[in-house]
Design an enzyme around this catalytic site. Sequence first.
Site, PDB file in Angstrom:
ATOM      1  N   HIS A  29       6.340  -7.865  -1.590  1.00 21.46           N
ATOM      2  CA  HIS A  29       5.202  -8.306  -2.412  1.00 21.46           C
ATOM      3  C   HIS A  29       4.767  -7.257  -3.423  1.00 21.46           C
ATOM      4  O   HIS A  29       3.642  -7.291  -3.910  1.00 21.46           O
ATOM      5  CB  HIS A  29       4.025  -8.702  -1.504  1.00 21.46           C
ATOM      6  CG  HIS A  29       4.285  -9.935  -0.682  1.00 21.46           C
ATOM      7  ND1 HIS A  29       3.525 -10.296   0.405  1.00 21.46           N
ATOM      8  CD2 HIS A  29       5.234 -10.902  -0.803  1.00 21.46           C
ATOM      9  CE1 HIS A  29       3.994 -11.430   0.927  1.00 21.46           C
ATOM     10  NE2 HIS A  29       5.032 -11.811   0.210  1.00 21.46           N
ATOM     11  N   ASP A  37       0.788  -1.240   0.000  1.00 14.61           N
ATOM     12  CA  ASP A  37       0.000   0.000   0.000  1.00 14.61           C
ATOM     13  C   ASP A  37       0.820   1.290   0.000  1.00 14.61           C
ATOM     14  O   ASP A  37       0.259   2.390  -0.136  1.00 14.61           O
ATOM     15  CB  ASP A  37      -0.985   0.006   1.192  1.00 14.61           C
ATOM     16  CG  ASP A  37      -0.302  -0.200   2.549  1.00 14.61           C
ATOM     17  OD1 ASP A  37       0.876   0.183   2.701  1.00 14.61           O
ATOM     18  OD2 ASP A  37      -0.960  -0.740   3.464  1.00 14.61           O
TER      19      ASP A  37
END
Length: 244
Positions: A119, A104
């Site tokens: 990731h 994010d």
Amino acid sequence: MTIPAALLARLAAATRWTVLTGAGVSQESGVPTFRDAQTGLWARYRVEELATPEAFRQQPRLVWEWYAWRRELVAAAKPNPAHVALAQLEARVPHFRLVTQNVDGLHQRAGSRRVIELHGNITRTKCFAEDVPVATWPETGEVPPRCPRCGGPLRPDVVWFGELLPPAELEEAWQASTTCEVFLSVGTSTVVYPAAALPSEALRSGATVVEVNPTPTPFTDQAHYVLAGPAGVVLPELLARLWT
Ligand code: BJW
């Protein structure tokens, strides 16, 4: 929150810290975690059904739309006190490494400068066929949009189940975990590998390992210390106890 004096002494003396974060760190920013039920339209899907190359091959529109929804959530979210505390730690601890499974970008928005993203990042896009980053594409209304080079579908630049983690980032995370004096595992369920192996690797390499999580995980029994509470409360408290 009781923080053992022996832990505070150990942290105060350590110059090499590594912190691994997971979705729990962004929970207090309103970003849902993965193993909690999703909300609204997406409540009937599990992350394992959407975050795979197979899901994207079979239902590219569905998967793209899930990420479009999450991108909006993330854009509207703000870093919380846990993100801010970690950025402050980076400024204070001589050898501080932040490894995140989160996609994010909230650590960077809180001021963390060096973040190892295992990731990927949901704000970036890449070509599904060629695996290269794509910054812009013609808006034709197609979902997902097409790669301007090869015409194949575009996808988010994140790591799905069954895909390899970026090798340089994984190597850096491994190094950071096996050479630190203290290792904090914060807001992660420690069920998704290879990231879930990092706390055990740190332990095996002699680090003092601390878990910060309101709920027990498969790693809890191995941690030297467990600070059971929300990261947005525990981390600022830890900083205050160490440096005021
Ligand atoms: C709070 C809180 C608050 C709440 N404060 N805390 C070895 C053994 C078994 C299987 C495997 C293995 N090695 C590889 C695998 C297969 C697979 C895997 O691990 N499967 C397991 C599920 C069993 N791994 C992979 O496929 C990886 N690739 C790989 O290893 O390649 C080689 C290979 C492939 C196949 C076979 C063998 C080798 C890739 C993994 C990619 C994961 N991708 C995702 C999606 C990213 C994109 C996206 O965002 O959509 O990454 S899945 C999802 O899980 C996401 C997360 O980063 C990741 C971890 O989740 P996280 O962050 O821990 O979140 P949660 O929701 O699980 O937990 C939140 C925690 O916060 C909870 O504990 C709460 O209590 C806590 N919390 N509020 C603090 N306020």
